[in-house]
Motif scaffolding. Structure first.
Motif, PDB file in Angstrom:
ATOM      1  N   MET A  33       0.541  -0.975  -0.106  1.00 22.32           N
ATOM      2  CA  MET A  33      -0.166   0.435  -0.071  1.00 22.32           C
ATOM      3  C   MET A  33       0.674   1.323   0.163  1.00 22.32           C
ATOM      4  O   MET A  33       1.811   1.164   0.720  1.00 22.32           O
ATOM      5  CB  MET A  33      -0.538  -0.008   1.137  1.00 22.32           C
ATOM      6  CG  MET A  33      -1.709  -1.332   1.846  1.00 22.32           C
ATOM      7  SD  MET A  33      -3.093  -1.140  -0.125  1.00 22.32           S
ATOM      8  CE  MET A  33      -3.965   0.246   0.063  1.00 22.32           C
ATOM      9  N   GLY A  34       0.760   1.830  -0.011  1.00 21.34           N
ATOM     10  CA  GLY A  34       1.222   3.355  -0.763  1.00 21.34           C
ATOM     11  C   GLY A  34       0.296   5.132  -0.622  1.00 21.34           C
ATOM     12  O   GLY A  34      -0.980   4.209  -0.760  1.00 21.34           O
ATOM     13  N   TRP A  35       0.595   6.003   0.087  1.00 25.00           N
ATOM     14  CA  TRP A  35       0.143   6.987   0.020  1.00 25.00           C
ATOM     15  C   TRP A  35       1.327   8.574  -0.998  1.00 25.00           C
ATOM     16  O   TRP A  35       2.343   8.195  -0.910  1.00 25.00           O
ATOM     17  CB  TRP A  35       0.032   7.442   1.588  1.00 25.00           C
ATOM     18  CG  TRP A  35      -0.444   6.685   2.012  1.00 25.00           C
ATOM     19  CD1 TRP A  35      -0.589   5.861   3.109  1.00 25.00           C
ATOM     20  CD2 TRP A  35      -1.983   7.534   2.652  1.00 25.00           C
ATOM     21  NE1 TRP A  35      -1.918   5.387   3.996  1.00 25.00           N
ATOM     22  CE2 TRP A  35      -2.878   7.185   3.586  1.00 25.00           C
ATOM     23  CE3 TRP A  35      -3.186   8.273   2.014  1.00 25.00           C
ATOM     24  CZ2 TRP A  35      -3.915   6.783   4.194  1.00 25.00           C
ATOM     25  CZ3 TRP A  35      -4.701   8.672   2.177  1.00 25.00           C
ATOM     26  CH2 TRP A  35      -5.080   7.455   3.734  1.00 25.00           C
ATOM     27  N   TYR A  36       0.418   8.860  -1.743  1.00 22.68           N
ATOM     28  CA  TYR A  36       0.562   9.786  -2.364  1.00 22.68           C
ATOM     29  C   TYR A  36      -0.118  11.056  -2.435  1.00 22.68           C
ATOM     30  O   TYR A  36      -0.786  11.065  -1.936  1.00 22.68           O
ATOM     31  CB  TYR A  36      -0.222   9.270  -4.059  1.00 22.68           C
ATOM     32  CG  TYR A  36       1.531   7.702  -4.678  1.00 22.68           C
ATOM     33  CD1 TYR A  36       1.089   6.663  -4.294  1.00 22.68           C
ATOM     34  CD2 TYR A  36       2.140   8.480  -5.484  1.00 22.68           C
ATOM     35  CE1 TYR A  36       1.213   5.830  -4.859  1.00 22.68           C
ATOM     36  CE2 TYR A  36       3.396   7.587  -5.808  1.00 22.68           C
ATOM     37  CZ  TYR A  36       2.355   6.024  -5.766  1.00 22.68           C
ATOM     38  OH  TYR A  36       3.761   4.876  -6.368  1.00 22.68           O
ATOM     39  N   ARG A  37       0.195  11.943  -3.040  1.00 26.79           N
ATOM     40  CA  ARG A  37      -0.361  13.012  -2.470  1.00 26.79           C
ATOM     41  C   ARG A  37      -0.027  13.777  -3.485  1.00 26.79           C
ATOM     42  O   ARG A  37       0.784  14.044  -4.925  1.00 26.79           O
ATOM     43  CB  ARG A  37       0.461  13.960  -1.341  1.00 26.79           C
ATOM     44  CG  ARG A  37       1.724  14.700  -1.743  1.00 26.79           C
ATOM     45  CD  ARG A  37       1.776  14.931  -0.340  1.00 26.79           C
ATOM     46  NE  ARG A  37       3.095  15.428   0.085  1.00 26.79           N
ATOM     47  CZ  ARG A  37       3.917  15.738   1.206  1.00 26.79           C
ATOM     48  NH1 ARG A  37       3.770  16.250   1.953  1.00 26.79           N
ATOM     49  NH2 ARG A  37       5.561  16.629   0.730  1.00 26.79           N
TER      50      ARG A  37
END
Length: 122
Positions: A33-37
């Protein structure tokens, strides 16, 4: 398949927020899982990642301030954001991929959430 983010909002500089991303429709524990912005007018940026075995990695801009974690029993990944700065203002999205080496490349992620707005301003 769904990834649903929550927890965004308006916060003053120096404040904290905790983002959540609830997953359904796939075997969450088998996915990295990844968080991007993405801020207006800027490229999408990888913020943090967590592998299936708990390995984590962070962008230099958030190291020491953000913490990514996952709860496989709840099919949820979290992003704890502390000491927020105005430059952290962006839409934050979570993404899922079948391997850690894929989740770091947005073009290779399998699933995306719709995003949640984080605004850091006084």
């Amino acid at each position: 398949v769904q990834l649903v983010e929550s927890g965004g909002g308006l916060v003053q500089p120096g404040g904290s927020l905790r983002l959540s991303c609830a997953a359904s429709g796939f075997t969450f524990g088998s996915y990295a899982m990844g968080w991007y912005r993405q801020a207006p007018g800027k490229e999408r940026e990888l913020v943090a990642t967590t592998g299936t075995a708990g390995r984590t990695n962070y962008a230099d801009s958030v190291k020491g301030r953000f913490t990514v974690s996952r709860d496989n029993a709840k099919n949820t990944v979290y992003l704890q954001m502390n000491s927020l700065k105005p430059e952290d203002t962006a839409v934050y999205s979570c993404a899922a991929a079948t391997s850690y080496f894929k989740v770091v490349d947005p073009s290779r992620c399998d699933y995306w959430g719709q995003g949640t707005q984080v605004t850091v301003s006084s």
